[in-house]
Write a protein that holds these residues in place. Sequence first.
Motif, short mmCIF file in Angstrom:
data_model
loop_
_atom_site.label_atom_id
_atom_site.label_comp_id
_atom_site.label_asym_id
_atom_site.label_seq_id
_atom_site.Cartn_x
_atom_site.Cartn_y
_atom_site.Cartn_z
N GLU A 190 39.45 31.15 9.01
CA GLU A 190 40.51 32.13 8.84
C GLU A 190 41.49 31.52 7.84
O GLU A 190 41.47 30.30 7.62
CB GLU A 190 41.25 32.46 10.15
N ASN B 29 32.26 41.91 -1.69
CA ASN B 29 32.63 42.07 -0.29
C ASN B 29 33.12 43.50 -0.06
O ASN B 29 33.69 44.11 -0.95
CB ASN B 29 33.73 41.05 0.05
N ASN C 233 32.39 46.37 3.46
CA ASN C 233 31.51 47.32 4.14
C ASN C 233 30.03 47.03 4.04
O ASN C 233 29.24 47.97 4.08
CB ASN C 233 31.75 48.73 3.59
N ARG D 83 33.35 42.41 8.98
CA ARG D 83 33.34 43.03 10.31
C ARG D 83 31.95 43.19 10.90
O ARG D 83 31.77 43.11 12.12
CB ARG D 83 34.08 44.37 10.25
#
Length: 318
Positions: free
Chosen positions: A41, A211, A213, A234
Amino acid sequence: MIKKITPDPDLISIAPMLDWTDKHFRYFMRLITRRAMLYTEMVACPALILGDRQKLLDYNTQEHPITLQVGGSDAKFMGDCASFAKDYGYDAVNVNAGCPSSRVQAGKFGAILMKTPELVADIVANMKARTKIPVTVKTRISLVGADGDGFDDLFKFANLVKQAGCNGLIVHARQAKLNISPKDNRAKLPLNYETVYKLKKSFPDMFISINGNVMSYQDINTHLSHVNGVMIGRWAYGQPYALAQIDSQFFGDTHAVLSRPQILESMIPYLEEYDGNIRNITHHMMGLYHGMPNAKAYKQMLMSGDLIQFKEFVKSQI
Ligand SMILES: Cc1cc2nc3c(=O)[nH]c(=O)nc-3n(C[C@H](O)[C@H](O)[C@H](O)COP(=O)(O)O)c2cc1C
């Protein structure tokens, strides 16, 4: 598509995601893919300079290859952070120049840096001067309000960071709007992969990863016919086991894929060693049984935070 040569680990990478891709998630994800690059992160540069650096940079050696993502806008201090990344054994260090979160903007880094590409280039140059590990940048196509599709801004940005020695650019294929949440950014601003493909044509010798979807192997294949790498966010967090075939499909790695129960079994020593509430670890594992008939029972078991229940579940599955 099976690649026979040894590909760059950034061929497929797991995106930096605040509160999600902490060291526990990365340890778990590493049991699913041995090869994809894992990003931390974002860690704020001022925190690395002034705070508990050991705690902020700690990771398990199993996590390699791993890239440290840093957010900052002071070129000198970012240079210091690059040298910390090297000292702690990270495989690469990445500059966050694309995240529109208000938490990030308050520190004057993330997407706001797209307003000052010369500063980003200065940051990269300072980081390159302090470390031999690759220095990469994650950005978006442009800020909303740029001319046309934002390509001219993206071209200028890429050109400047390339000249500063940037080893790779990851482009989240949409524009960024400041002062609205990242979630609204994703919902309101369309993806535009073509602009990133066009960038790659303009910079054939620069490593460019795309990057936004990416949700299937077909998506990965399509992107890899235009750019050098694909970053997944995700999808990897929500459905991690969907990525179990990427090592064989894209890295040509033929090791045996662990089953879901084998992954859980491999987590037991890690959970046993942890001297805190194991839910800090297990809440990152919720997606493992996504789409399976026992997904609900699995999640309930994880939410219990009880290692005995965890072990019983594993025994019932093996
Ligand atoms: C919970 C969450 C936290 C994020 N944190 C970061 C971050 O720390 N640094 C960053 O550059 N991008 C961050 N992002 C953006 C992701 O890295 C990625 O660019 C975005 O989710 C689009 O990829 P996806 O559609 O595959 O999820 C975050 C996204 C999410 C969902």
